[in-house]
Design an enzyme around this catalytic site. Structure first.
Site, PDB file in Angstrom:
ATOM      1  N   CYS A  48       0.809  -1.226   0.000  1.00 58.44           N
ATOM      2  CA  CYS A  48       0.000   0.000   0.000  1.00 58.44           C
ATOM      3  C   CYS A  48       0.841   1.275   0.000  1.00 58.44           C
ATOM      4  O   CYS A  48       0.323   2.354  -0.259  1.00 58.44           O
ATOM      5  CB  CYS A  48      -0.968   0.011   1.187  1.00 58.44           C
ATOM      6  SG  CYS A  48      -0.183   0.236   2.799  1.00 58.44           S
ATOM      7  N   HIS A  85      -2.928  11.295  15.407  1.00 60.69           N
ATOM      8  CA  HIS A  85      -3.471  10.515  14.293  1.00 60.69           C
ATOM      9  C   HIS A  85      -2.320   9.679  13.749  1.00 60.69           C
ATOM     10  O   HIS A  85      -1.246  10.214  13.437  1.00 60.69           O
ATOM     11  CB  HIS A  85      -4.017  11.440  13.204  1.00 60.69           C
ATOM     12  CG  HIS A  85      -4.364  10.725  11.939  1.00 60.69           C
ATOM     13  ND1 HIS A  85      -5.505   9.957  11.812  1.00 60.69           N
ATOM     14  CD2 HIS A  85      -3.713  10.640  10.758  1.00 60.69           C
ATOM     15  CE1 HIS A  85      -5.535   9.438  10.592  1.00 60.69           C
ATOM     16  NE2 HIS A  85      -4.455   9.844   9.937  1.00 60.69           N
ATOM     17  N   HIS A 107      -4.939   4.243   9.697  1.00 58.78           N
ATOM     18  CA  HIS A 107      -6.209   3.513   9.726  1.00 58.78           C
ATOM     19  C   HIS A 107      -5.940   2.012   9.847  1.00 58.78           C
ATOM     20  O   HIS A 107      -4.851   1.540   9.525  1.00 58.78           O
ATOM     21  CB  HIS A 107      -7.014   3.786   8.452  1.00 58.78           C
ATOM     22  CG  HIS A 107      -7.474   5.205   8.363  1.00 58.78           C
ATOM     23  ND1 HIS A 107      -6.677   6.205   7.841  1.00 58.78           N
ATOM     24  CD2 HIS A 107      -8.624   5.792   8.761  1.00 58.78           C
ATOM     25  CE1 HIS A 107      -7.338   7.358   7.911  1.00 58.78           C
ATOM     26  NE2 HIS A 107      -8.516   7.135   8.461  1.00 58.78           N
ATOM     27  N   ASP A 124      -8.066  -6.341   5.847  1.00 56.25           N
ATOM     28  CA  ASP A 124      -7.558  -7.042   4.671  1.00 56.25           C
ATOM     29  C   ASP A 124      -6.104  -7.478   4.834  1.00 56.25           C
ATOM     30  O   ASP A 124      -5.399  -7.703   3.856  1.00 56.25           O
ATOM     31  CB  ASP A 124      -7.707  -6.170   3.422  1.00 56.25           C
ATOM     32  CG  ASP A 124      -6.924  -4.858   3.504  1.00 56.25           C
ATOM     33  OD1 ASP A 124      -6.264  -4.609   4.536  1.00 56.25           O
ATOM     34  OD2 ASP A 124      -6.979  -4.083   2.531  1.00 56.25           O
ATOM     35  N   ARG A 155      -4.727  -5.043   9.072  1.00 57.66           N
ATOM     36  CA  ARG A 155      -3.624  -4.255   8.498  1.00 57.66           C
ATOM     37  C   ARG A 155      -3.707  -2.859   9.093  1.00 57.66           C
ATOM     38  O   ARG A 155      -4.569  -2.074   8.747  1.00 57.66           O
ATOM     39  CB  ARG A 155      -3.723  -4.181   6.974  1.00 57.66           C
ATOM     40  CG  ARG A 155      -2.691  -3.240   6.357  1.00 57.66           C
ATOM     41  CD  ARG A 155      -2.714  -3.280   4.824  1.00 57.66           C
ATOM     42  NE  ARG A 155      -4.014  -2.985   4.254  1.00 57.66           N
ATOM     43  CZ  ARG A 155      -4.389  -1.787   3.778  1.00 57.66           C
ATOM     44  NH1 ARG A 155      -3.557  -0.757   3.812  1.00 57.66           N
ATOM     45  NH2 ARG A 155      -5.583  -1.634   3.257  1.00 57.66           N
ATOM     46  N   CYS A 194      -2.421   0.396   8.818  1.00 56.74           N
ATOM     47  CA  CYS A 194      -1.740   1.192   7.802  1.00 56.74           C
ATOM     48  C   CYS A 194      -1.375   2.527   8.453  1.00 56.74           C
ATOM     49  O   CYS A 194      -2.239   3.359   8.709  1.00 56.74           O
ATOM     50  CB  CYS A 194      -2.686   1.381   6.617  1.00 56.74           C
ATOM     51  SG  CYS A 194      -1.950   2.241   5.239  1.00 56.74           S
TER      52      CYS A 194
END
Length: 145
Positions: free
Chosen positions: A63, A100, A103, A107, A116, A118
């Protein structure tokens, strides 16, 4: 008036680190500090230093951002519904600094639990295994034995 430790840490952030951690931004995929990092160690919150992820749970998801199967301690992660940009996602924030981070998606590799995380490199600081003790994270050396 004295600045709090959090205020001092935030004022030392780069523009990208501030955009990501304080304004819920996202850094460019593939063009970030830890996407291709394969060293052993832990990843901590860039603002608070709280331990979040370990290289043992990092995998290449394709990703463009660092991906982890799980956090070191689920209690250090806060998950929030995120419906921004017309998407339904689960935002991941750090508990202590409320940074932050990125996310979490369902998957990930099933063999690693199917999740995952990310995470933006800009939200993290990497502590190499050989520096854990010296930087005050010696208790995490046991994870690499």
């Amino acid at each position: 008036m004295k600045k709090s430790l959090k205020e001092k840490a935030i004022s030392a952030l780069t523009p990208m680190q501030y955009q990501v951690t304080q304004l819920n931004g996202t850094e460019p995929p593939f063009d970030n500090q830890y996407h291709a990092n394969h060293r052993e160690g832990i990843y901590v919150d860039i603002v608070s230093g709280e331990p979040l992820f370990t290289s043992l749970d990092k995998f290449d998801s394709g990703c463009g951002w660092p991906s982890f199967a799980k956090p070191i301690n689920q209690q250090q992660i806060v998950e929030k519904e995120d419906n921004s940009y017309g998407m339904n996602r689960v935002e991941v924030r750090s508990l202590e600094a409320d940074s932050h981070l990125g996310h979490v998606f369902n998957d990930g590799p099933l063999a690693l639990g199917g999740l995952r995380y990310c995470i933006n490199s800009a939200a993290l600081k990497f502590i190499p295994k050989e520096e854990l003790e010296a930087q005050g994270y010696g208790e995490y050396l046991r994870l690499f034995e």
